[in-house]
Design an enzyme around this catalytic site. Sequence first.
Site, short mmCIF file in Angstrom:
data_model
loop_
_atom_site.label_atom_id
_atom_site.label_comp_id
_atom_site.label_asym_id
_atom_site.label_seq_id
_atom_site.Cartn_x
_atom_site.Cartn_y
_atom_site.Cartn_z
N LYS A 279 0.83 -1.20 0.00
CA LYS A 279 0.00 0.00 0.00
C LYS A 279 0.86 1.25 0.00
O LYS A 279 0.41 2.33 -0.27
CB LYS A 279 -0.87 0.04 1.26
N ARG A 280 2.10 1.08 0.34
CA ARG A 280 2.94 2.26 0.52
C ARG A 280 3.36 2.91 -0.78
O ARG A 280 3.61 4.08 -0.85
CB ARG A 280 4.19 1.90 1.33
#
Length: 511
Positions: A279-280
């Site tokens: 998700k980063r």
Amino acid sequence: MEGVLPIWNFRRNRSIIGKMEASAIKRPIRVRMAPSPTGSLHIGTARTALCNWLFARHVGGAFVVRIEDTDKERSEQRYENELIDGFLWLGLGWDEGPNPVGTAGDRGDLGPYRQSERTAIYKKYLEQLLADGSAYYCYCSKEDLETQRQGMIAAGLPPKYSGHCRHLEAPPAGKRPEVIRFKVPETKVEFHDLIRGKVVFDAALFGDLVIAKDLETPLYNFAVVVDDELMEISHVIRGEDHISNTPKQVLMQKALGFHEPIYAHIPLILNADRSKMSKRFNDVALANYRDRGYLPEALVNFLALLGWHPKGNKEVLSADELVAQFDLERMQQAGAVFNEEKLDWLNREHMKLLPIKDLMARVKPFFARAGVAVDDEALLEKIVTLQLSRAKTLGDFVAAGTFFFAMPAYEASLLAWKGAPLAEMKSSLEDARTALAAIPAEAFADRERLLGALDPLAAARQGRGPVFWPLRVALSGQSASPDPMEIMEVLGREESLRRIDAALKKLAATA
Ligand code: GLU
């Protein structure tokens, strides 16, 4: 199809039918997408939303969007906006919401639900659990918890909450409640997953769960259980990363006398090296794909094929075709590799399927964003048509098409074919100009005619390079572009000759 899933659809694990509550089978089909607005809309979140939406549409059930914004520190309005914009851009409209149409702040649509607006509801159920002894206030401070943890590790036990406050007769003097905990029974918890079959967890390893910071501040695992019940969610379709939350939620459903939804944990999306797509990374934000010029139709098609495959060989599918075919039975268990080349291919296929006027309308904002004014519709149509076989994204039309609208600045040296002297290039370009000027404007649309004028020059100079290269650079100002005939077909006689003259001037200045 009816809004109630026929039981024979559960081919993957027939034994579950007998074990499921009859009421669960008969409930109308309702699914939810429950994102937390704590970051950019990740491509995996979009895919989970799509699976829910396709499933609901396929069976004629309802699709609900619920913003899980209980984490006040990390939730932000801009992320909620991004989620909503992204879902709507993909065409994943939802069927209901808490507010009337046109409510301020709800952008004229139906919602979505927001957990932050439902605090009083969660409070009621927290009080119920506290009253019947299924939950209790925990007074242990961070330091207390750490001491207990170290003690367990020293005793060779897997660390979990010790249960210290479970049996307190009265609040310890001088201490305030820190959190509310749910009493987790030391049992095995079993549930049935439409993709994974029977799943068993040992709840004895969990320890008593923190379900709220206080009566006004419920945490995810609790709020989700209340909402899934009150919103009558029949199927929970979500990412596999949530599978360890499910037994906790099942235990709370039992304590509250709620229905157990049917679960389907869909496989994670993996990078090409099979590592988890994080998700980063910003490049996994849906907006990034939209801004690069991927069509929503292509992304919907691509995301649907991550871990799922249609019955036939046809892979280029519209949303309607996907709705008609989608089911969870053909969803694989293994992680789904994100293949960017496949996305490019699907995007190109979907661009080709669009009527040309529609494609032009979608390309235009990309030119505008690049600061290129597109006022000539006929020219745009020619450019889009010409580039269609090469462009992978809407952005590619701009990258490859801007020079048609505005001649870029370039160095005279770029006109030199493989280091040939500029004087030679000048004479080649002069010959080309003379040959081309003899062609009437109407014939510039005829590739063969242009080629017929240039080929004798190429023969005289022992190859096309010394003729086509300077001509192409004169027309495009770029080292890579379509061939000169293609460019001239689009530009027409007048503009082509004007650009050649400008190049000749440049060469004259270097002499
Ligand atoms: N709010 C959770 C998340 O964004 C998902 C909850 C769920 O699907 O149960 O990861």
